[in-house]
Design an enzyme around this catalytic site. Structure first.
Site, short mmCIF file in Angstrom:
data_model
loop_
_atom_site.label_atom_id
_atom_site.label_comp_id
_atom_site.label_asym_id
_atom_site.label_seq_id
_atom_site.Cartn_x
_atom_site.Cartn_y
_atom_site.Cartn_z
N PRO A 2 13.84 80.16 39.54
CG PRO A 2 13.97 79.11 37.47
CD PRO A 2 14.31 80.39 38.16
CD GLU A 3 13.16 79.55 45.61
OE1 GLU A 3 12.99 78.80 46.59
OE2 GLU A 3 12.80 80.74 45.60
CE LYS A 54 18.18 78.25 44.64
NZ LYS A 54 18.32 79.71 44.78
CG ASN A 183 13.47 85.91 47.97
OD1 ASN A 183 13.82 85.99 49.14
ND2 ASN A 183 12.98 86.93 47.31
#
Length: 429
Positions: A2-3, A54, A183
């Protein structure tokens, strides 16, 4: 993993599900979790959530009543408490009935109603964490989503920092400057800006201003936008760090829906990350980056290729270097060959010594047998009479045999001499 957009959607999920719901009792932690207990209990409280980069913060606020003495006696909380969550690789929130509690629910908040419902933090891999009475981590920069101005100023004012010596794809994961980028977001941002992933981050960001001229405009472009505006957007990497995550947020529950887990719209939105036809490489931290075209001069693959190209450079300078290196190589080979023969000779000598020692070891008698033989010799010396009596006849027989042989030889010689004399005498006559 999760971002930033997923954590913001998680906070929106908690606020929508817990709106109007009254929770009660203690906060319960699973037995297998190594995270700390949450020292909070109340007869009635509410839950709200906010996100920053985050991180997600849950705020537990007790509902005030006209019974302060009773709350003091039971030891219930009077002040709100903040719990800061970091999702790790697989964390998310679920709001279910108590009998439908997920298997990997590690922190649970129970509602006051019956049958009660549960808001739970689910983490299959258990890489996530929470911090009671926590605050936003100080080493994280401003959020790319909701603190865009501060985020931009923080990056532009620190471009001279050593962190920006690295490739841009690696710097985009540095949460000190790009809080919320992960990513898949870095791949999409670099793809849309047509920037190779392995170019110097300083070279990309050095010419940008701390003030964005399009800051007051809608960052999500529509079909009516002009080509000039689109070109400006694509040339500004920091603006894309703000605009691309907002696109994921605008997907709504289709981007984050832990109940349905439907990601078809999100996969259709992706243009580069895990898309067929795109290339992938591992950066210097072991993370996979997806891209199109040339990776850039700072990629591990480019460094290997540069070494191969330099090996086939036959300019005059290179020839001189090659000659000197060949001489050095010849000398080193000669010395190594000499040393090799010396070593081989030593090995052969060592083998010969080992074989000799083994043969001597085989021929040698043990110490016990030697001692026994020495004792026998000493005992024979101590008894001379008996040994002489036994040995003299044998010696006599041998000497007599020798005498007989010599006498027989002499006799035969005498006979021969006499015959010769006779022959000579007859001849003379």
């Amino acid at each position: 993993m999760p971002e930033g957009p997923e954590l913001h959607l998680a906070s929106l999920y908690v606020n929508s599900m817990c709106e109007g719901v009254v929770f009660s009792g203690p906060v319960r932690k699973s037995e297998v979790s190594k995270n700390p207990d949450v020292p909070f209990t109340s007869e009635a409280y509410r839950i709200t959530a906010t996100s920053r980069g985050k991180e997600v913060k849950l705020t537990l606020t007790p509902i005030k009543k006209d019974e302060p003495k009773r709350r003091m006696k039971t030891g219930q909380a009077e002040q709100p408490i903040d719990i800061v969550f970091r999702f790790g690789m697989s964390g998310y929130f679920r709001f279910t009935r108590e009998d439908e509690l997920p298997k990997h629910a590690h922190l649970c908040f129970y509602s006051k109603e019956k049958p009660s419902r549960v808001l739970s933090f689910v983490d299959t891999r258990r890489f996530g964490s929470w911090e009671p009475n926590g605050t936003w981590q100080p080493n994280r920069g401003p959020c790319v989503l909701f603190e865009y101005k501060k985020f931009r100023e923080n990056v532009v004012s620190n471009v001279s920092d050593r962190a920006f010596d690295r490739p841009i794809c690696e710097v985009l994961l540095n949460q000190k400057y790009f809080n919320g980028i992960g990513n898949y977001l870095r791949a999409e941002i670099l793809f849309r800006s047509n920037i190779p992933p392995f170019v110097s981050a300083r070279a990309v960001l050095e010419g940008l201003d701390s003030d964005d001229s399009c800051e007051n405009e809608n960052p999500l472009k529509k079909e009516t936008d002009t080509k000039k505006q689109m070109k400006h957007e694509m040339s500004d990497l920091l603006r894309l760090c703000h605009a691309v995550p907002l696109e994921v947020v605008n997907l709504g529950g289709k981007g984050y829906d832990p109940t349905k887990k439907e990601y078809s719209d999100f996969e259709a939105w992706l243009q580069c990350y895990c898309v067929d036809g795109m290339k992938s490489l591992q950066d210097h931290n072991g993370r996979t980056i997806w891209f199109r075209g040339d990776p850039g001069p700072m990629s591990p693959k480019a460094k290997k290729w540069a070494k191969k190209v330099n090996d086939h450079d036959y300019t005059d300078k290179k020839k001189v270097k090659m000659r000197s290196s060949s001489r050095h190589l010849h000398n080193s080979v000669y010395l190594s060959s000499v040393s090799f023969h010396q070593v081989a000779k030593r090995k052969r000598e060592a083998k010969v010594k080992k074989t000799v020692i083994k043969q001597e070891g085989v021929t040698k008698t043990p110490k016990n047998e030697k001692d026994a033989r020495l004792k026998e010799a000493e005992s024979k010396r101590r008894k001379p009479a008996k040994t002489h009596e036994v040995n003299t006849p044998q010696r006599e027989t041998r000497s007599s045999a020798r005498r007989r042989k010599t006498s027989s030889v002499e006799a035969t010689a005498g006979v021969a001499m006499s015959k010769n004399k006779n022959v000579l005498s007859t001849g003379e006559e």
